[in-house]
Design a protein around this motif. Structure first.
Motif, mmCIF file in Angstrom:
data_model
loop_
_atom_site.group_PDB
_atom_site.id
_atom_site.type_symbol
_atom_site.label_atom_id
_atom_site.label_comp_id
_atom_site.label_asym_id
_atom_site.label_seq_id
_atom_site.Cartn_x
_atom_site.Cartn_y
_atom_site.Cartn_z
ATOM 1 N N ASP A 55 0.814 -1.222 0.000
ATOM 2 C CA ASP A 55 0.000 0.000 0.000
ATOM 3 C C ASP A 55 0.851 1.277 0.000
ATOM 4 O OD1 ASP A 55 -2.207 -1.642 -0.096
ATOM 5 O OD2 ASP A 55 -2.806 -1.365 1.977
ATOM 6 N N THR B 241 2.493 -1.145 -11.515
ATOM 7 C CA THR B 241 1.125 -1.105 -11.000
ATOM 8 C C THR B 241 1.124 -1.048 -9.478
ATOM 9 O OG1 THR B 241 0.319 -2.343 -12.909
ATOM 10 C CG2 THR B 241 -1.078 -2.347 -10.954
ATOM 11 N N SER C 235 2.076 2.162 -7.990
ATOM 12 C CA SER C 235 1.309 3.278 -8.558
ATOM 13 C C SER C 235 2.165 4.158 -9.450
ATOM 14 C CB SER C 235 0.707 4.152 -7.441
ATOM 15 O OG SER C 235 -0.136 3.407 -6.615
ATOM 16 N N LEU D 238 -5.090 -1.203 -20.611
ATOM 17 C CA LEU D 238 -5.555 -0.073 -19.801
ATOM 18 C C LEU D 238 -4.924 1.227 -20.280
ATOM 19 C CD1 LEU D 238 -5.664 -1.666 -16.231
ATOM 20 C CD2 LEU D 238 -7.591 -1.096 -17.729
ATOM 21 N N ARG E 106 -6.757 2.289 -23.369
ATOM 22 C CA ARG E 106 -8.091 2.794 -23.047
ATOM 23 C C ARG E 106 -8.042 4.126 -22.307
ATOM 24 N NH1 ARG E 106 -12.144 2.360 -25.356
ATOM 25 N NH2 ARG E 106 -12.465 0.124 -25.188
ATOM 26 N N LEU E 107 -7.097 4.264 -21.390
ATOM 27 C CA LEU E 107 -7.163 5.393 -20.453
ATOM 28 C C LEU E 107 -6.176 6.521 -20.743
ATOM 29 C CD1 LEU E 107 -7.454 3.309 -17.156
ATOM 30 C CD2 LEU E 107 -9.323 4.343 -18.451
ATOM 31 N N GLY F 232 -11.963 -0.628 -18.955
ATOM 32 C CA GLY F 232 -11.580 0.535 -18.167
ATOM 33 C C GLY F 232 -11.493 0.135 -16.706
ATOM 34 N N ILE F 233 -11.582 1.118 -15.814
ATOM 35 C CA ILE F 233 -11.466 0.855 -14.371
ATOM 36 C C ILE F 233 -12.608 1.572 -13.656
ATOM 37 C CG2 ILE F 233 -9.987 1.036 -12.334
ATOM 38 C CD1 ILE F 233 -7.563 1.323 -14.241
ATOM 39 N N GLN G 275 -4.812 -3.277 -7.386
ATOM 40 C CA GLN G 275 -3.898 -2.873 -8.458
ATOM 41 C C GLN G 275 -4.546 -1.883 -9.425
ATOM 42 O OE1 GLN G 275 -2.411 -6.874 -9.772
ATOM 43 N NE2 GLN G 275 -0.458 -5.921 -9.346
ATOM 44 N N VAL G 276 -5.743 -2.201 -9.923
ATOM 45 C CA VAL G 276 -6.340 -1.282 -10.901
ATOM 46 C C VAL G 276 -6.730 0.034 -10.243
ATOM 47 C CG1 VAL G 276 -7.096 -3.147 -12.435
ATOM 48 C CG2 VAL G 276 -8.727 -2.170 -10.793
ATOM 49 N N LYS H 58 -5.005 1.605 -8.143
ATOM 50 C CA LYS H 58 -3.782 2.414 -8.161
ATOM 51 C C LYS H 58 -3.570 3.041 -9.544
ATOM 52 C CE LYS H 58 -1.323 -0.238 -4.627
ATOM 53 N NZ LYS H 58 -0.299 -1.285 -4.392
ATOM 54 N N LEU H 59 -3.808 2.267 -10.592
ATOM 55 C CA LEU H 59 -3.633 2.808 -11.949
ATOM 56 C C LEU H 59 -4.674 3.882 -12.229
ATOM 57 C CD1 LEU H 59 -2.692 -0.434 -13.918
ATOM 58 C CD2 LEU H 59 -1.180 1.448 -13.254
ATOM 59 N N TRP I 21 -6.065 5.852 -10.024
ATOM 60 C CA TRP I 21 -5.638 7.023 -9.244
ATOM 61 C C TRP I 21 -4.516 7.764 -9.981
ATOM 62 C CZ3 TRP I 21 -0.803 7.209 -6.383
ATOM 63 C CH2 TRP I 21 -0.672 8.322 -5.553
ATOM 64 N N ARG I 22 -3.564 7.007 -10.505
ATOM 65 C CA ARG I 22 -2.432 7.616 -11.179
ATOM 66 C C ARG I 22 -2.804 8.200 -12.543
ATOM 67 N NH1 ARG I 22 1.285 9.875 -9.452
ATOM 68 N NH2 ARG I 22 2.288 8.172 -8.346
ATOM 69 N N LEU I 23 -3.650 7.493 -13.279
ATOM 70 C CA LEU I 23 -3.842 7.833 -14.693
ATOM 71 C C LEU I 23 -5.150 8.564 -14.998
ATOM 72 C CD1 LEU I 23 -2.608 4.429 -16.177
ATOM 73 C CD2 LEU I 23 -1.276 6.533 -15.925
ATOM 74 N N VAL I 24 -6.154 8.419 -14.130
ATOM 75 C CA VAL I 24 -7.476 8.952 -14.469
ATOM 76 C C VAL I 24 -7.929 10.051 -13.527
ATOM 77 C CG1 VAL I 24 -9.928 8.376 -14.830
ATOM 78 C CG2 VAL I 24 -8.147 6.709 -15.425
ATOM 79 N N PRO J 85 -6.227 5.074 -4.014
ATOM 80 C CA PRO J 85 -6.280 3.627 -4.215
ATOM 81 C C PRO J 85 -6.936 2.891 -3.052
ATOM 82 C CG PRO J 85 -4.081 4.468 -4.725
ATOM 83 C CD PRO J 85 -4.852 5.596 -4.104
ATOM 84 N N SER K 133 -7.221 0.172 -0.138
ATOM 85 C CA SER K 133 -6.312 -0.513 0.792
ATOM 86 C C SER K 133 -6.624 -2.010 0.780
ATOM 87 C CB SER K 133 -6.510 0.026 2.206
ATOM 88 O OG SER K 133 -7.820 -0.296 2.661
#
Lengths: 426, 426
Positions: free
Chosen positions: A82, A294, A297, A340, A343-344, B299-300, B336-337, B339-340, B342-345, B351, B353
């Motif tokens: 985390d 991933t 992050s 991903l 897509r993102l 997507g997420i 995991q997703v 986190k992505l 949060w970072r990318l979108v 993220p 826990s």
């Protein structure tokens, strides 16, 4: 006395380039003096009488090349997930790595690592140890015995570590590196040293200069980290105000490799156009580590672009930013994150195909080790035998379908045999 | 005669809410009449003399609730992963599901599915079958024998299928549904029916109206798909020009559930504010399927928002959009997703826990089945016994660290025991 020429019969799958996978059922793959002679529908007349191992319906695929992982971090793989990169380094990684000053702890931990890696899908790897000379030599001894072919690096770090995990000066760090190189020179058949400045924030200019001199003297390849995380990149920019991008922080000292002695740079998530151009010029091997990027992050590397620009690229598990030692899982992860990203982030870079990700794990990364990663003629014979009978299914499957399933289910239980340079590991 | 009161002694971990995980070593968990009495450091005096199973150092955790998976698609899990949702449905999924018209194929395939699910981390699940009445009843028979508690739905689809996989009319579809409900009424202890309109593009308004009538008559819960993919959402908007968002396409027929008889909606990757508000009002259970949403490049989903808005949310493997049957893996994937994302979108949604994702797999999804998903007093006793001795490590670990490692390495080999409502499955 082991036979120098032998064949294995089974269902053979291998890449011929980044776009094409060849799958042949009931085929014979012939190995001579540690190298592949070829894959044949029938055993050629000139090989009549050589030992043939029939693995039945099992798959025979090239071994996997893990371009980036940290042996000492295996002790906590799958834990403390985390956190982001820089806090994870300080709170988890550095305290754990400091324990390798204690050789009895190192032996306990590295024995588990070496045995698990031996049993995994990996046949070759480029590995970070810690800054400790003795523990690094112990790791090399243990890895030598596995029969896997590895590069192992004593880590250099003389700033921004912790009280327990930092070398006292550039002189001490360089001196320990020479001692390590001298101790281990000519000692191993399977293990080679690789220069390992941890990353720019860990190494003073004085240390980088000393390492560059060692690089030239010993003709060593280099491994390090590059453009993994935005905060890290900003920090490097502060530390190296004279550079216009992160890669220059290595290149200014001659530590970014050259086409005849290339460097492995792990991550390259946020490499700029200029950095990519320099990576290409220097022949850098990108170690794409999707699971780690991933978990921490960090983001998703533009792998499609690296493939299109014809950079060297392979996959890394990055234990323990990545939690799984499985390179089969790394293939699936690379495909998943590329979807991903498409897509993102950027729909001009289409997702990776199974063919492309398999290529990266085998031929792409394999090129760092020589002619490695496929069953084309004269490539070193690194192979896995995979038994998927435990993965039941109601309908007949093609070889490619079976391979895809083994990759996605990344079930290392299925590995029933493993060869490196023609030597049977198990 | 099975004991109605017994205890298990071991290292007990369970959620008490979405933020908190309780871990107790050497604890006694007492089960009476299929429900948890409590977790105690010592066996309370009033339970002296009851049978106690000592599982030593093994972990005891609540069973996992898989809110969304397709039994017929298990036949191709881990294959054909290079496609997006709508092409994947037409090229892979519909042709495979059509095969379940053949009962002997269905028996072969569903037997594998049922046995693998029995051995997995899942104790309860909500499952899509196919449109075939006989094959669906066969699946219900097989699942009944596993001892797992499941909802199973005969799928309804009277448009936009294929020649081989589509019901001839709304009348035929509704008639088959009544036949299925009549055939199976009162037949099972562990299996219940759930209304299963595949998704809006598969069901005419006439069929939706007929299903709504059946829902009211039989008081059935509903499961379907919602806002998974942008092309799908655009298609629904074309098909239902009178609706302002996808969820209304179900709600206008009364098929979006109600707090006392809720619906499960899988995915919710792109739900609008208005859709989220309606989901909350109707008590919808979101089945978050991170692996499938990745594999199909969907997507997420904004899971953090659903948690903050206090929606019901659980996890689904979505076999075979998802390739892994493991709900332990689903927990790791959800983290995991997130986190992505949060970072990318959207960096306003932090993220997930470990606590939150574990909660979703246990208590969050468990609420669909009643008082299920934790070891608090009076919850149904669904439990897994996990042996992590095969995952070697050099240092002592806390219970939470061991749990995190089991989740990330998602190693179903570690499951040595399983209970559902106090009944020992193995």
């Amino acid at each position: 006395m082991k036979p120098t020429t032998f064949a294995i019969r089974g269902t053979v799958c291998f890449s011929t380039d980044s776009q094409n996978l060849t799958c042949l059922e009931n085929a014979f793959i012939v190995c001579q003096d540690g190298r592949t002679v070829g894959v044949f529908p029938e055993l050629p007349a000139q090989f009549e009488g050589i030992p043939v191992e029939d693995v039945g319906d099992q798959l025979i695929i090239p071994g996997m090349n893990d371009l980036h992982l940290h042996a000492p971090q295996y002790a906590f793989h799958g834990m403390y997930m985390d956190l982001e990169l820089l806090e994870w380094l300080n709170q988890v990684t550095f305290p754990e790595e400091a324990r390798y000053a204690d050789l009895s702890y190192a032996e306990k931990a590295y024995s588990i690592f070496a045995e698990d890696l031996r049993q995994s899908a990996t046949t070759r790897a480029s590995i970070f140890a810690t800054l400790h000379v003795e523990a690094t030599e112990l790791l090399m001894d243990l890895m030598e015995k596995t029969g896997l072919k590895t590069y192992i690096g004593k880590v250099n770090m003389d700033r921004n570590g912790t009280a327990d995990l930092q070398e006292k000066s550039a002189v001490v760090s360089a001196g320990d590196t020479v001692r390590w190189l001298t101790d281990t020179a000519g000692k191993y058949e399977n293990v080679k040293p690789i220069l390992t400045p941890r990353f720019t924030p860990s190494c003073t200019d004085e240390l980088m200069n000393a390492l560059a001199e060692l690089q030239r003297t010993y003709r060593l390849p280099v491994q390090s980290h590059l453009s993994e995380n935005q905060s890290e990149i900003a920090w490097v920019h502060e530390l190296c105000p004279n550079t216009s991008f992160y890669g220059e922080a290595y290149d200014q000292f001659g530590l970014f490799g050259s086409p005849d002695c290339p460097a492995i740079m792990a991550h390259c998530v946020y490499s700029s156009d200029a950095e990519i151009a320099l990576m290409k010029k220097r022949g850098v091997f990108v170690a794409h580590c999707p699971q780690s990027n991933t978990n921490l992050s960090s983001g998703i590397a533009p792998v499609r672009r690296y493939l299109e620009e014809d950079l060297h690229i392979g996959l890394g598990t990055d234990i323990a930013g990545g939690h799984s030692l499985s390179m089969l899982r790394a293939i699936a992860d690379a495909i998943q994150v590329s979807k991903l990203r498409w897509r993102l982030v950027d729909d001009s870079l289409k997702p990776l195909s199974l063919e492309e990700a398999f290529y990266m794990a085998t031929m792409g990364g394999g090129a760092f080790f020589g002619k490695v990663g496929t069953f084309l003629e004269d490539y070193e014979f690194d192979a896995l035998i995979l038994d998927d009978r435990g993965l039941r299914h109601p309908q007949p499957l093609t070889a490619r379908e079976r391979l895809e399933r083994l990759i996605y289910l990344s079930d290392d239980r299925c590995i029933t045999g493993k060869y490196v340079s023609g030597n049977k590991i198990f």
